[in-house]
Design an enzyme around this catalytic site. Sequence first.
Site, PDB file in Angstrom:
ATOM      1  N   GLU A 119      57.293  82.444  49.221  1.00  8.87           N
ATOM      2  CA  GLU A 119      56.802  83.682  49.832  1.00  8.87           C
ATOM      3  C   GLU A 119      56.551  84.728  48.751  1.00  8.87           C
ATOM      4  O   GLU A 119      57.306  84.822  47.783  1.00  8.87           O
ATOM      5  CB  GLU A 119      57.859  84.187  50.830  1.00  8.87           C
ATOM      6  CG  GLU A 119      57.366  85.254  51.776  1.00  8.87           C
ATOM      7  CD  GLU A 119      58.404  85.582  52.861  1.00  8.87           C
ATOM      8  OE1 GLU A 119      58.853  84.638  53.558  1.00  8.87           O
ATOM      9  OE2 GLU A 119      58.761  86.752  52.985  1.00  8.87           O
ATOM     10  N   ASP A 121      55.763  88.866  48.814  1.00  7.36           N
ATOM     11  CA  ASP A 121      55.768  89.958  49.791  1.00  7.36           C
ATOM     12  C   ASP A 121      55.349  91.309  49.245  1.00  7.36           C
ATOM     13  O   ASP A 121      55.736  91.679  48.134  1.00  7.36           O
ATOM     14  CB  ASP A 121      57.209  90.207  50.286  1.00  7.36           C
ATOM     15  CG  ASP A 121      57.767  89.047  51.080  1.00  7.36           C
ATOM     16  OD1 ASP A 121      57.004  88.435  51.838  1.00  7.36           O
ATOM     17  OD2 ASP A 121      58.969  88.765  50.935  1.00  7.36           O
ATOM     18  N   GLU A 123      56.197  94.753  51.220  1.00  3.61           N
ATOM     19  CA  GLU A 123      56.815  95.247  52.445  1.00  3.61           C
ATOM     20  C   GLU A 123      57.065  96.745  52.323  1.00  3.61           C
ATOM     21  O   GLU A 123      57.705  97.190  51.366  1.00  3.61           O
ATOM     22  CB  GLU A 123      58.154  94.545  52.685  1.00  3.61           C
ATOM     23  CG  GLU A 123      58.018  93.054  52.897  1.00  3.61           C
ATOM     24  CD  GLU A 123      59.366  92.351  52.952  1.00  3.61           C
ATOM     25  OE1 GLU A 123      59.611  91.658  53.957  1.00  3.61           O
ATOM     26  OE2 GLU A 123      60.165  92.493  52.021  1.00  3.61           O
ATOM     27  N   ASN A 138      58.357  91.238  46.492  1.00  8.55           N
ATOM     28  CA  ASN A 138      59.370  90.188  46.408  1.00  8.55           C
ATOM     29  C   ASN A 138      58.710  88.829  46.237  1.00  8.55           C
ATOM     30  O   ASN A 138      57.574  88.637  46.667  1.00  8.55           O
ATOM     31  CB  ASN A 138      60.237  90.203  47.673  1.00  8.55           C
ATOM     32  CG  ASN A 138      61.595  89.551  47.466  1.00  8.55           C
ATOM     33  OD1 ASN A 138      61.880  88.998  46.401  1.00  8.55           O
ATOM     34  ND2 ASN A 138      62.429  89.597  48.487  1.00  8.55           N
ATOM     35  N   ASP A 146      69.276  78.599  54.125  1.00 10.21           N
ATOM     36  CA  ASP A 146      70.446  77.764  53.887  1.00 10.21           C
ATOM     37  C   ASP A 146      71.526  78.469  53.058  1.00 10.21           C
ATOM     38  O   ASP A 146      72.291  77.826  52.360  1.00 10.21           O
ATOM     39  CB  ASP A 146      70.034  76.457  53.201  1.00 10.21           C
ATOM     40  CG  ASP A 146      69.170  76.714  51.985  1.00 10.21           C
ATOM     41  OD1 ASP A 146      69.003  77.904  51.627  1.00 10.21           O
ATOM     42  OD2 ASP A 146      68.659  75.757  51.391  1.00 10.21           O
ATOM     43  N   GLY A 147      71.572  79.791  53.124  1.00  5.03           N
ATOM     44  CA  GLY A 147      72.622  80.519  52.418  1.00  5.03           C
ATOM     45  C   GLY A 147      72.361  80.589  50.921  1.00  5.03           C
ATOM     46  O   GLY A 147      73.187  81.044  50.152  1.00  5.03           O
ATOM     47  N   GLY A 151      66.206  86.409  46.444  1.00  2.00           N
ATOM     48  CA  GLY A 151      65.070  87.306  46.400  1.00  2.00           C
ATOM     49  C   GLY A 151      64.848  87.772  44.971  1.00  2.00           C
ATOM     50  O   GLY A 151      65.754  87.735  44.142  1.00  2.00           O
ATOM     51  N   ARG A 152      63.624  88.181  44.688  1.00  2.00           N
ATOM     52  CA  ARG A 152      63.314  88.726  43.366  1.00  2.00           C
ATOM     53  C   ARG A 152      62.627  90.076  43.590  1.00  2.00           C
ATOM     54  O   ARG A 152      61.454  90.259  43.291  1.00  2.00           O
ATOM     55  CB  ARG A 152      62.425  87.749  42.615  1.00  2.00           C
ATOM     56  CG  ARG A 152      63.156  86.447  42.266  1.00  2.00           C
ATOM     57  CD  ARG A 152      62.221  85.397  41.716  1.00  2.00           C
ATOM     58  NE  ARG A 152      62.887  84.473  40.820  1.00  2.00           N
ATOM     59  CZ  ARG A 152      63.439  83.313  41.182  1.00  2.00           C
ATOM     60  NH1 ARG A 152      63.415  82.931  42.434  1.00  2.00           N
ATOM     61  NH2 ARG A 152      64.003  82.535  40.291  1.00  2.00           N
ATOM     62  N   SER A 214      68.781  95.882  60.169  1.00  2.00           N
ATOM     63  CA  SER A 214      70.015  95.470  59.493  1.00  2.00           C
ATOM     64  C   SER A 214      69.966  95.702  57.981  1.00  2.00           C
ATOM     65  O   SER A 214      71.004  95.801  57.352  1.00  2.00           O
ATOM     66  CB  SER A 214      70.308  94.003  59.789  1.00  2.00           C
ATOM     67  OG  SER A 214      69.312  93.184  59.224  1.00  2.00           O
ATOM     68  N   TRP A 215      68.751  95.801  57.381  1.00  2.00           N
ATOM     69  CA  TRP A 215      68.703  95.971  55.926  1.00  2.00           C
ATOM     70  C   TRP A 215      67.596  96.882  55.395  1.00  2.00           C
ATOM     71  O   TRP A 215      67.673  97.339  54.241  1.00  2.00           O
ATOM     72  CB  TRP A 215      68.564  94.603  55.225  1.00  2.00           C
ATOM     73  CG  TRP A 215      67.294  93.861  55.560  1.00  2.00           C
ATOM     74  CD1 TRP A 215      67.124  92.971  56.583  1.00  2.00           C
ATOM     75  CD2 TRP A 215      66.028  93.941  54.880  1.00  2.00           C
ATOM     76  NE1 TRP A 215      65.829  92.501  56.587  1.00  2.00           N
ATOM     77  CE2 TRP A 215      65.142  93.071  55.550  1.00  2.00           C
ATOM     78  CE3 TRP A 215      65.558  94.676  53.776  1.00  2.00           C
ATOM     79  CZ2 TRP A 215      63.813  92.908  55.155  1.00  2.00           C
ATOM     80  CZ3 TRP A 215      64.226  94.508  53.386  1.00  2.00           C
ATOM     81  CH2 TRP A 215      63.388  93.629  54.065  1.00  2.00           C
ATOM     82  N   ARG A 290      74.369  91.712  40.849  1.00  2.00           N
ATOM     83  CA  ARG A 290      73.847  90.385  41.187  1.00  2.00           C
ATOM     84  C   ARG A 290      74.266  89.339  40.187  1.00  2.00           C
ATOM     85  O   ARG A 290      74.423  89.605  39.003  1.00  2.00           O
ATOM     86  CB  ARG A 290      72.313  90.439  41.253  1.00  2.00           C
ATOM     87  CG  ARG A 290      71.818  91.016  42.544  1.00  2.00           C
ATOM     88  CD  ARG A 290      70.322  90.898  42.629  1.00  2.00           C
ATOM     89  NE  ARG A 290      69.878  89.511  42.548  1.00  2.00           N
ATOM     90  CZ  ARG A 290      68.786  89.063  43.130  1.00  2.00           C
ATOM     91  NH1 ARG A 290      68.036  89.870  43.832  1.00  2.00           N
ATOM     92  NH2 ARG A 290      68.435  87.815  42.990  1.00  2.00           N
TER      93      ARG A 290
END
Length: 302
Positions: A119, A121, A123, A138, A146-147, A151-152, A214-215, A290
């Site tokens: 992906e 993005d 946004e 991003n 899958d946890g 993201g970049r 939520s974010w 991070r």
Amino acid sequence: MVRQFCYMLLCLVIMIIVPITNGISSRPPSPGYFPSKKFRSMRFSQGFRNLWGPQHQNLNNHALSIWLDRTSGSGFKSVRPFRSGYFGTSIKLQRGYTAGVITSFYLSNSQVHPGHHDEVDMEFLGTTFGKPYVLQTNVYIRGSGDGNIIGREMKFHLWFDPTKGFHHYAIFWSPKEIIFLVDDIPIRRYPRKSAATFPQRPMWLYGSIWDASSWATENGKYKANYNYQPFVGQYTNFKASGCSAYAPLSCHPVSISPNRSGGLSRKQYYVMAWVQKHYKIYDYCKDRNRNHSLTPECWLRG
Ligand SMILES: *[C@@H]1O[C@H](CO)[C@@H](O)[C@H](O)[C@H]1NC(C)=O
Ligand SMILES: *[C@@H]1O[C@H](CO)[C@@H](O)[C@H](O)[C@H]1NC(C)=O
């Protein structure tokens, strides 16, 4: 005595005015090259279809409106997938309280590779009264769900009010690099450093407006408030020029630079550095909270 007083007054005026003008009217220098003028526009109906929330989508004179309210948001998708290209649209964002709301324009192959999709993005993260929108760029590579989501993100403020008019936002994706542009100004370059850190499978182009309370706004501190509904995103001047996934392998990637060797020109690099210096507000590589073990492209940077 009078003269001294005048000097003092002058100093006071300078002290007040200089910071104000410095803060507001610093526009980037010219990039010297304008790819959005090079690629032809198409009508929404020529290249896109509604994907979800069809009752929250309206086409008027080639301008598309999609909106979010208590019941639903809305999204659209290109008919063709692409291997590379220049993808742009002009967007006008909703004014006022838009916390929790995301207005987006992005490339993705999530529907054909669920759980391990790519992906790219752009946004717009909604905001509270009196605060500017944040443009989040991003890149995801084979990740989601899958946890193991990596993201970049790189986030920016803009040098104009994106709710006052249409501005052109574009993603350039070639086998060598991804470049994000705002009004033809390159703001971020994500080069291919290795096959593991670069999206290579065909992607479709999408746009959407949805509730990410939520974010989205200050890490979820401010939520969507439906007293201010509907939240409307307006899109026009669609561009998607490049190699579709069905094109022969000989299809040559388009260029967004005057430079014959393909890479950005010196002037374009200069403007990008200027924008990052003045308007970049977050860089994943510089986030000390991070774990950078899975983003090797960050290792060489300070
Ligand atoms: C063209 O691109 C190359 C490689 O990115 C760069 O070294 C060179 O300075 C560029 N030329 C101009 C005129 O910007
Ligand atoms: C960072 O992530 C790697 C890979 O997931 C893990 O092995 C390592 O223990 C993590 N380091 C820290 C400090 O959490």
